[in-house]
Design a protein around this motif. Structure first.
Motif, PDB file in Angstrom:
ATOM      1  N   ALA A 189       9.294   5.510  -6.615  1.00 23.39           N
ATOM      2  CA  ALA A 189      10.366   4.523  -6.731  1.00 23.39           C
ATOM      3  C   ALA A 189       9.881   3.197  -6.177  1.00 23.39           C
ATOM      4  O   ALA A 189       8.928   3.153  -5.385  1.00 23.39           O
ATOM      5  CB  ALA A 189      11.587   4.996  -5.945  1.00 23.39           C
ATOM      6  N   GLU A 190      10.538   2.124  -6.577  1.00 19.39           N
ATOM      7  CA  GLU A 190      10.214   0.816  -6.021  1.00 19.39           C
ATOM      8  C   GLU A 190      10.374   0.859  -4.508  1.00 19.39           C
ATOM      9  O   GLU A 190      11.328   1.439  -3.994  1.00 19.39           O
ATOM     10  CB  GLU A 190      11.135  -0.255  -6.602  1.00 19.39           C
ATOM     11  CG  GLU A 190      10.822  -1.643  -6.106  1.00 19.39           C
ATOM     12  CD  GLU A 190      11.672  -2.724  -6.769  1.00 19.39           C
ATOM     13  OE1 GLU A 190      11.558  -3.872  -6.346  1.00 19.39           O
ATOM     14  OE2 GLU A 190      12.420  -2.405  -7.694  1.00 19.39           O
ATOM     15  N   ALA A 191       9.416   0.290  -3.785  1.00 17.44           N
ATOM     16  CA  ALA A 191       9.396   0.197  -2.319  1.00 17.44           C
ATOM     17  C   ALA A 191       9.097   1.525  -1.625  1.00 17.44           C
ATOM     18  O   ALA A 191       9.163   1.611  -0.399  1.00 17.44           O
ATOM     19  CB  ALA A 191      10.686  -0.406  -1.774  1.00 17.44           C
ATOM     20  N   GLN A 192       8.726   2.564  -2.372  1.00 16.78           N
ATOM     21  CA  GLN A 192       8.326   3.836  -1.765  1.00 16.78           C
ATOM     22  C   GLN A 192       6.961   3.649  -1.103  1.00 16.78           C
ATOM     23  O   GLN A 192       6.083   2.982  -1.637  1.00 16.78           O
ATOM     24  CB  GLN A 192       8.253   4.932  -2.817  1.00 16.78           C
ATOM     25  CG  GLN A 192       7.823   6.289  -2.268  1.00 16.78           C
ATOM     26  CD  GLN A 192       7.838   7.380  -3.327  1.00 16.78           C
ATOM     27  OE1 GLN A 192       8.576   7.296  -4.301  1.00 16.78           O
ATOM     28  NE2 GLN A 192       7.013   8.390  -3.137  1.00 16.78           N
ATOM     29  N   VAL A 193       6.775   4.257   0.059  1.00 18.68           N
ATOM     30  CA  VAL A 193       5.507   4.144   0.778  1.00 18.68           C
ATOM     31  C   VAL A 193       4.423   4.919   0.026  1.00 18.68           C
ATOM     32  O   VAL A 193       4.578   6.096  -0.277  1.00 18.68           O
ATOM     33  CB  VAL A 193       5.626   4.667   2.222  1.00 18.68           C
ATOM     34  CG1 VAL A 193       4.273   4.625   2.931  1.00 18.68           C
ATOM     35  CG2 VAL A 193       6.650   3.860   3.004  1.00 18.68           C
ATOM     36  N   LEU A 194       3.318   4.216  -0.294  1.00 20.55           N
ATOM     37  CA  LEU A 194       2.192   4.823  -0.988  1.00 20.55           C
ATOM     38  C   LEU A 194       1.137   5.300   0.006  1.00 20.55           C
ATOM     39  O   LEU A 194       0.555   6.367  -0.157  1.00 20.55           O
ATOM     40  CB  LEU A 194       1.552   3.816  -1.951  1.00 20.55           C
ATOM     41  CG  LEU A 194       2.484   3.207  -3.003  1.00 20.55           C
ATOM     42  CD1 LEU A 194       1.751   2.126  -3.784  1.00 20.55           C
ATOM     43  CD2 LEU A 194       3.020   4.291  -3.919  1.00 20.55           C
ATOM     44  N   LEU A 195       0.874   4.459   1.013  1.00 14.87           N
ATOM     45  CA  LEU A 195      -0.108   4.813   2.035  1.00 14.87           C
ATOM     46  C   LEU A 195       0.146   3.986   3.271  1.00 14.87           C
ATOM     47  O   LEU A 195       0.926   3.033   3.253  1.00 14.87           O
ATOM     48  CB  LEU A 195      -1.542   4.632   1.527  1.00 14.87           C
ATOM     49  CG  LEU A 195      -1.960   3.256   1.024  1.00 14.87           C
ATOM     50  CD1 LEU A 195      -2.659   2.476   2.120  1.00 14.87           C
ATOM     51  CD2 LEU A 195      -2.917   3.433  -0.140  1.00 14.87           C
ATOM     52  N   VAL A 196      -0.515   4.381   4.357  1.00 16.18           N
ATOM     53  CA  VAL A 196      -0.384   3.668   5.624  1.00 16.18           C
ATOM     54  C   VAL A 196      -1.753   3.091   5.957  1.00 16.18           C
ATOM     55  O   VAL A 196      -2.756   3.807   5.962  1.00 16.18           O
ATOM     56  CB  VAL A 196       0.101   4.609   6.755  1.00 16.18           C
ATOM     57  CG1 VAL A 196       0.190   3.858   8.078  1.00 16.18           C
ATOM     58  CG2 VAL A 196       1.440   5.235   6.391  1.00 16.18           C
ATOM     59  N   LEU A 197      -1.775   1.793   6.215  1.00 15.44           N
ATOM     60  CA  LEU A 197      -3.005   1.065   6.522  1.00 15.44           C
ATOM     61  C   LEU A 197      -2.933   0.546   7.954  1.00 15.44           C
ATOM     62  O   LEU A 197      -1.981  -0.151   8.313  1.00 15.44           O
ATOM     63  CB  LEU A 197      -3.161  -0.104   5.546  1.00 15.44           C
ATOM     64  CG  LEU A 197      -4.404  -0.964   5.674  1.00 15.44           C
ATOM     65  CD1 LEU A 197      -5.641  -0.162   5.304  1.00 15.44           C
ATOM     66  CD2 LEU A 197      -4.296  -2.187   4.768  1.00 15.44           C
TER      67      LEU A 197
END
Length: 123
Positions: free
Chosen positions: A77-85
């Motif tokens: 979904a829009e604004a869903q977290v893809l990864l943490v940097l």
């Protein structure tokens, strides 16, 4: 162009942010002036397989991938977290600029990335 004032350790900085393209940019905090350049990203990122079709999500700053929360084929979904940097001792969520399907994931946990390195593509 939008102008913001960002306060870091009690010191205000004037920041101008330019929006590019038609898709919403990935959310990322405004960065304070860099104290020293980061170590160069490994050439391995360039040697990886060709990215899938779709919109590219790139690293907004140099850092280390702490967690990858999606895989190829996932619907997001829009604004869903893809990864943490992790950058400058802070964890930054890299989010989807729009809803879609993940067509490639170019990084894994522990990878070091540089600004504008390709992280994920979304169709």
């Amino acid at each position: 162009m939008k102008n913001f004032t960002v306060t870091v350790n009690g010191v205000p900085y004037a920041v101008s942010v330019e929006e590019t393209g038609t898709a919403a940019p990935a959310a990322a905090p405004a960065a304070a002036p860099a104290a020293a350049p980061a170590a160069a990203a490994p050439a391995a990122a360039e040697a990886k397989a060709v990215a899938g079709e779709g919109d590219k999500v790139t690293a907004p700053m140099p850092g280390t991938v702490m967690d990858v929360k999606v895989k190829v084929g996932d619907t997001v979904a829009e604004a869903q977290v893809l990864l943490v940097l992790e950058a400058m001792k802070m964890e930054n969520d890299i989010v989807a600029p729009h809803a879609g399907k993940i067509t490639s994931v170019m990084v894994k946990k522990g990878d070091t990335v540089d600004t504008q390195d390709l992280l994920v593509t979304i169709a």
